[in-house]
Scaffold this active site. Sequence first.
Site, PDB file in Angstrom:
ATOM      1  N   LYS A  62      29.548  -6.092 -13.033  1.00  0.00           N
ATOM      2  CA  LYS A  62      28.185  -5.706 -13.390  1.00  0.00           C
ATOM      3  C   LYS A  62      28.058  -5.776 -14.905  1.00  0.00           C
ATOM      4  CE  LYS A  62      24.453  -3.982 -11.390  1.00  0.00           C
ATOM      5  NZ  LYS A  62      23.962  -4.330 -10.044  1.00  0.00           N
TER       6      LYS A  62
ATOM      7  N   GLY B  20       9.146   2.402   1.055  1.00  0.00           N
ATOM      8  CA  GLY B  20       9.254   1.383  -0.002  1.00  0.00           C
ATOM      9  C   GLY B  20       8.874   0.043   0.565  1.00  0.00           C
TER      10      GLY B  20
ATOM     11  N   GLY C  37       8.479  -2.972  -0.690  1.00  0.00           N
ATOM     12  CA  GLY C  37       8.716  -4.024  -1.674  1.00  0.00           C
ATOM     13  C   GLY C  37       9.434  -5.202  -1.050  1.00  0.00           C
TER      14      GLY C  37
ATOM     15  N   GLY D  57      11.702  -3.887   1.935  1.00  0.00           N
ATOM     16  CA  GLY D  57      10.986  -3.170   2.994  1.00  0.00           C
ATOM     17  C   GLY D  57       9.967  -4.017   3.741  1.00  0.00           C
TER      18      GLY D  57
HETATM   19  P1  NAD Z   1      10.923  -3.615  -5.090  1.00  0.00           P
HETATM   20  O1  NAD Z   1      10.661  -3.148  -6.461  1.00  0.00           O
HETATM   21  O2  NAD Z   1      10.461  -4.968  -4.667  1.00  0.00           O
HETATM   22  O3  NAD Z   1      10.294  -2.570  -4.048  1.00  0.00           O
HETATM   23  C1  NAD Z   1      10.480  -1.197  -4.114  1.00  0.00           C
HETATM   24  C2  NAD Z   1       9.315  -0.524  -3.414  1.00  0.00           C
HETATM   25  O4  NAD Z   1       9.573   0.860  -3.336  1.00  0.00           O
HETATM   26  C3  NAD Z   1       7.968  -0.677  -4.125  1.00  0.00           C
HETATM   27  O5  NAD Z   1       6.984  -0.946  -3.158  1.00  0.00           O
HETATM   28  C4  NAD Z   1       7.740   0.706  -4.756  1.00  0.00           C
HETATM   29  O6  NAD Z   1       6.374   1.040  -4.856  1.00  0.00           O
HETATM   30  C5  NAD Z   1       8.418   1.584  -3.736  1.00  0.00           C
HETATM   31  N1  NAD Z   1       8.844   2.900  -4.211  1.00  0.00           N
HETATM   32  C6  NAD Z   1       9.358   3.261  -5.402  1.00  0.00           C
HETATM   33  N2  NAD Z   1       9.625   4.587  -5.406  1.00  0.00           N
HETATM   34  C7  NAD Z   1       9.274   5.049  -4.192  1.00  0.00           C
HETATM   35  C8  NAD Z   1       9.324   6.326  -3.570  1.00  0.00           C
HETATM   36  N3  NAD Z   1       9.813   7.379  -4.219  1.00  0.00           N
HETATM   37  N4  NAD Z   1       8.884   6.431  -2.295  1.00  0.00           N
HETATM   38  C9  NAD Z   1       8.408   5.371  -1.628  1.00  0.00           C
HETATM   39  N5  NAD Z   1       8.346   4.137  -2.160  1.00  0.00           N
HETATM   40  C10 NAD Z   1       8.777   3.994  -3.412  1.00  0.00           C
HETATM   41  O7  NAD Z   1      12.500  -3.447  -4.890  1.00  0.00           O
HETATM   42  P2  NAD Z   1      13.418  -4.125  -3.777  1.00  0.00           P
HETATM   43  O8  NAD Z   1      13.972  -5.387  -4.316  1.00  0.00           O
HETATM   44  O9  NAD Z   1      12.702  -4.125  -2.466  1.00  0.00           O
HETATM   45  O10 NAD Z   1      14.627  -3.098  -3.733  1.00  0.00           O
HETATM   46  C11 NAD Z   1      14.524  -1.839  -3.090  1.00  0.00           C
HETATM   47  C12 NAD Z   1      15.882  -1.202  -3.030  1.00  0.00           C
HETATM   48  O11 NAD Z   1      16.784  -2.040  -2.328  1.00  0.00           O
HETATM   49  C13 NAD Z   1      16.555  -0.942  -4.379  1.00  0.00           C
HETATM   50  O12 NAD Z   1      17.349   0.206  -4.231  1.00  0.00           O
HETATM   51  C14 NAD Z   1      17.453  -2.148  -4.568  1.00  0.00           C
HETATM   52  O13 NAD Z   1      18.532  -1.856  -5.424  1.00  0.00           O
HETATM   53  C15 NAD Z   1      17.918  -2.344  -3.140  1.00  0.00           C
HETATM   54  N6  NAD Z   1      18.371  -3.693  -2.817  1.00  0.00           N
HETATM   55  C16 NAD Z   1      17.569  -4.777  -3.013  1.00  0.00           C
HETATM   56  C17 NAD Z   1      18.013  -6.038  -2.651  1.00  0.00           C
HETATM   57  C18 NAD Z   1      17.135  -7.253  -2.781  1.00  0.00           C
HETATM   58  O14 NAD Z   1      17.520  -8.289  -2.250  1.00  0.00           O
HETATM   59  N7  NAD Z   1      15.977  -7.180  -3.388  1.00  0.00           N
HETATM   60  C19 NAD Z   1      19.298  -6.201  -2.106  1.00  0.00           C
HETATM   61  C20 NAD Z   1      20.097  -5.064  -1.914  1.00  0.00           C
HETATM   62  C21 NAD Z   1      19.619  -3.828  -2.270  1.00  0.00           C
END
Ligand code: NAD
Length: 371
Positions: free
Chosen positions: A78, A178, A180, A183
């Site tokens: 990292k 979430g 995003g 989700g």
């Molecule tokens: P993102 O920013 O696209 O989406 C995150 C979503 O969560 C947004 O819609 C935001 O409004 C919402 N959010 C933030 N705080 C919140 C809360 N307290 N309650 C409800 N919703 C809330 O991020 P992402 O890429 O979807 O990643 C989400 C999580 O998954 C992170 O922890 C990230 O580290 C993990 N992750 C992502 C990936 C990937 O491929 N993108 C892979 C492994 C793990």
Amino acid sequence: MGEDMFRFGDELGPLRIVHVYEPSVALKGVLVVDNVASGPAVGGLRVAPDVSVGECFRLARAMTFKNAAAGLPHGGGKSVLFADPRGSRAALEQQVRAFACALRDARDYIFGPDMGTDETCMAWVKDEIGRAVGLPRELGGIPLDEIGATGWGLTHATEVALEYCDFELEGARVAVQGFGAVGRHAARFLVERGAVLVAASDSRGAVHDPGGLEVSVLIALKAAGKSVAELSGGQRLDRDAIIDVPCDIWIPAARPDVINEGNAARLRTRLLMEGANVPVTPEAERYLHERGVLCVPDFIANAGGVICAAMEYRGASERQALQTIEEKLRRNTRRVLEAARDEGVAPRQAALRLALERVKAAMRTRRWSLF
Ligand code: NAD
């Protein structure tokens, strides 16, 4: 002094901690290469003002376990650039380029995107040193958030997990915290397979409808910059009230530690699929396990993204990447849940053992253990 400098060292690593400083562009950065016995480390570059070296090490170790559990020929690492991610783009470009140049000889580390960095940042790194994943499409990248790589993997892990539950996906009630990159795609794929999305939330609120929410409408709302809570129809809830929604599958896909000792008892679900990283504290996970809620650990369930990145590194197509994610997620979830059942332990314990066995087996093939 010596002891303090090596305070993170244990049987797995970290192999190297590099501090990078370049005053002309106000660059301060740290790279932690944890363990590269299986192959070069893949791990994100995070831009944040306040990440400690200890936290960087823990994130690198999490990647060692995630990559090993996914069966990838990659170790964990990292990097962190100490800066404000909302600062000037030009300053960020200078710093990312300088950081990459300073690490040009760290050939056992492959840059990837993380909080505060995106595909353009990875293109800058690639331009400087030729070693990055998560690139733009024009440079051979696979846009993993656009295609929903992690949600795709989570869906396959869910299908396998259901073999260890006493209900089926058809008609199963799903709540997604979430909406995003992770989700919304998980919701889309699960509903395509017969599940019913009964609740969704984002940072601004939540919406609930036991009769089922329309995923495409929610996705369109988010694309328009609105909150899922602005959906017409359904009951609008406070953001954290999604924890109380009765459902069969609860998917945290937002922030760390959202389920903790203070609120775990409120969950009314049977299966918890960890989309986000460390969304459940160890105490809460233990409590849920004892209560009979099956929790599929983050580094097993959300490995789709890093598998996609590893496939991109090998020049694979989108289709090949999705195929590999499906195969690996199904195989690894089954292996973990089978071991957990046979040994009577929590899935996380079984998953950690599996990952550790793989790392140690790779270490035994090295003249020295770590490099
Ligand atoms: P993102 O920013 O696209 O989406 C995150 C979503 O969560 C947004 O819609 C935001 O409004 C919402 N959010 C933030 N705080 C919140 C809360 N307290 N309650 C409800 N919703 C809330 O991020 P992402 O890429 O979807 O990643 C989400 C999580 O998954 C992170 O922890 C990230 O580290 C993990 N992750 C992502 C990936 C990937 O491929 N993108 C892979 C492994 C793990």
